[in-house]
Write a protein that holds these residues in place. Sequence first.
Motif, mmCIF file in Angstrom:
data_model
loop_
_atom_site.group_PDB
_atom_site.id
_atom_site.type_symbol
_atom_site.label_atom_id
_atom_site.label_comp_id
_atom_site.label_asym_id
_atom_site.label_seq_id
_atom_site.Cartn_x
_atom_site.Cartn_y
_atom_site.Cartn_z
ATOM 1 N N PRO A 65 2.892 -5.299 -20.413
ATOM 2 C CA PRO A 65 3.004 -4.480 -21.613
ATOM 3 C C PRO A 65 2.631 -3.039 -21.239
ATOM 4 C CG PRO A 65 1.689 -6.446 -22.039
ATOM 5 C CD PRO A 65 1.905 -6.365 -20.553
ATOM 6 N N ALA A 66 3.492 -2.102 -21.550
ATOM 7 C CA ALA A 66 3.264 -0.723 -21.116
ATOM 8 C C ALA A 66 4.119 0.226 -21.932
ATOM 9 C CB ALA A 66 3.605 -0.576 -19.633
ATOM 10 N N GLY A 67 3.744 1.494 -21.875
ATOM 11 C CA GLY A 67 4.548 2.496 -22.562
ATOM 12 C C GLY A 67 3.933 3.871 -22.476
ATOM 13 N N HIS A 68 4.568 4.805 -23.146
ATOM 14 C CA HIS A 68 4.177 6.211 -23.076
ATOM 15 C C HIS A 68 3.018 6.562 -24.004
ATOM 16 C CE1 HIS A 68 8.083 6.500 -21.116
ATOM 17 N NE2 HIS A 68 7.638 7.638 -20.613
ATOM 18 N N LEU A 69 2.200 7.446 -23.523
ATOM 19 C CA LEU A 69 1.124 8.040 -24.305
ATOM 20 C C LEU A 69 1.748 8.967 -25.337
ATOM 21 C CD1 LEU A 69 -2.049 8.527 -24.430
ATOM 22 C CD2 LEU A 69 -1.591 10.521 -22.981
ATOM 23 N N GLU A 70 1.302 8.888 -26.581
ATOM 24 C CA GLU A 70 1.791 9.780 -27.627
ATOM 25 C C GLU A 70 0.846 10.963 -27.785
ATOM 26 O OE1 GLU A 70 2.511 7.439 -31.147
ATOM 27 O OE2 GLU A 70 4.160 6.370 -30.180
ATOM 28 N N GLU A 71 1.361 12.047 -28.347
ATOM 29 C CA GLU A 71 0.567 13.257 -28.523
ATOM 30 C C GLU A 71 -0.700 12.966 -29.332
ATOM 31 O OE1 GLU A 71 1.056 17.813 -30.203
ATOM 32 O OE2 GLU A 71 2.793 16.513 -30.087
ATOM 33 N N ALA A 72 -1.828 13.501 -28.874
ATOM 34 C CA ALA A 72 -3.135 13.382 -29.523
ATOM 35 C C ALA A 72 -3.672 11.945 -29.543
ATOM 36 C CB ALA A 72 -3.111 13.959 -30.938
ATOM 37 N N GLU A 73 -3.141 11.070 -28.690
ATOM 38 C CA GLU A 73 -3.575 9.677 -28.621
ATOM 39 C C GLU A 73 -4.453 9.491 -27.392
ATOM 40 O OE1 GLU A 73 -1.200 5.567 -29.354
ATOM 41 O OE2 GLU A 73 -0.344 6.865 -27.811
ATOM 42 N N SER A 74 -5.509 8.705 -27.507
ATOM 43 C CA SER A 74 -6.339 8.409 -26.337
ATOM 44 C C SER A 74 -5.636 7.347 -25.491
ATOM 45 C CB SER A 74 -7.715 7.902 -26.766
ATOM 46 O OG SER A 74 -7.630 6.577 -27.263
ATOM 47 N N PHE A 75 -6.024 7.240 -24.233
ATOM 48 C CA PHE A 75 -5.445 6.219 -23.360
ATOM 49 C C PHE A 75 -5.729 4.823 -23.912
ATOM 50 C CE2 PHE A 75 -6.194 9.609 -20.044
ATOM 51 C CZ PHE A 75 -4.860 9.948 -19.915
ATOM 52 N N ARG A 85 -3.669 -0.184 -26.479
ATOM 53 C CA ARG A 85 -3.771 -1.134 -27.598
ATOM 54 C C ARG A 85 -2.460 -1.157 -28.390
ATOM 55 N NH1 ARG A 85 -9.614 1.053 -29.400
ATOM 56 N NH2 ARG A 85 -10.918 -0.452 -28.289
ATOM 57 N N ARG A 86 -1.958 0.022 -28.729
ATOM 58 C CA ARG A 86 -0.733 0.138 -29.522
ATOM 59 C C ARG A 86 0.468 -0.446 -28.779
ATOM 60 N NH1 ARG A 86 3.088 3.377 -28.742
ATOM 61 N NH2 ARG A 86 1.862 4.916 -27.587
ATOM 62 N N GLU A 87 0.647 -0.063 -27.517
ATOM 63 C CA GLU A 87 1.800 -0.536 -26.753
ATOM 64 C C GLU A 87 1.789 -2.056 -26.600
ATOM 65 O OE1 GLU A 87 4.540 0.759 -25.860
ATOM 66 O OE2 GLU A 87 4.166 2.902 -26.071
ATOM 67 N N THR A 88 0.626 -2.626 -26.351
ATOM 68 C CA THR A 88 0.535 -4.083 -26.201
ATOM 69 C C THR A 88 0.910 -4.779 -27.504
ATOM 70 O OG1 THR A 88 -1.181 -3.819 -24.518
ATOM 71 C CG2 THR A 88 -0.964 -6.006 -25.515
ATOM 72 N N LEU A 89 0.407 -4.269 -28.613
ATOM 73 C CA LEU A 89 0.732 -4.854 -29.909
ATOM 74 C C LEU A 89 2.218 -4.702 -30.221
ATOM 75 C CD1 LEU A 89 -0.289 -6.209 -32.497
ATOM 76 C CD2 LEU A 89 -0.736 -3.911 -33.411
ATOM 77 N N GLU A 90 2.784 -3.530 -29.971
ATOM 78 C CA GLU A 90 4.199 -3.288 -30.270
ATOM 79 C C GLU A 90 5.138 -4.131 -29.418
ATOM 80 O OE1 GLU A 90 3.841 1.395 -31.679
ATOM 81 O OE2 GLU A 90 4.747 0.931 -29.742
ATOM 82 N N GLU A 91 4.742 -4.422 -28.193
ATOM 83 C CA GLU A 91 5.623 -5.161 -27.279
ATOM 84 C C GLU A 91 5.398 -6.661 -27.260
ATOM 85 O OE1 GLU A 91 5.659 -3.427 -23.380
ATOM 86 O OE2 GLU A 91 6.678 -1.628 -24.113
ATOM 87 N N THR A 92 4.197 -7.121 -27.666
ATOM 88 C CA THR A 92 3.890 -8.549 -27.552
ATOM 89 C C THR A 92 3.427 -9.213 -28.845
ATOM 90 O OG1 THR A 92 1.534 -8.271 -27.007
ATOM 91 C CG2 THR A 92 3.125 -8.157 -25.166
#
Length: 110
Positions: A35-45, A50-57
């Motif tokens: 699970p992986a993806g791009h960092l969004e503006e003003a978002e912490s690593f 957390r967001r990418e894992t939830l969105e993809e899985t």
Amino acid sequence: MTWNPHVTVAAIARQENRFLMVEEQVRGQRVINNPAGHLEEAESFVDAVRRETLEETGWEFEPDAVTGIYLWKNLSLETTFLRIAFCGRCTRHHPGRVLDQGIIGPRWCT
């Protein structure tokens, strides 16, 4: 010339000797990835992984540590990627959640 790397995050989630992976369509091929993806503006690593894992899985991911920071240049795309990888654990599954476009589904692999 300005250097603008794509900043990405990745999750390494282990549960009962299996790892959470994503089966997806990439450039017309079926592949298995973390699970992986791009960092969004003003978002912490941490928020990004957390967001990418939830969105993809459909799994909530709680990172415990950074496992590595990687720099990769894709020569065919003339693009550089800076990736921060985290290890951690999945805490809750949302099986009915709609996943990102191109995602076939989560897979627990050995």
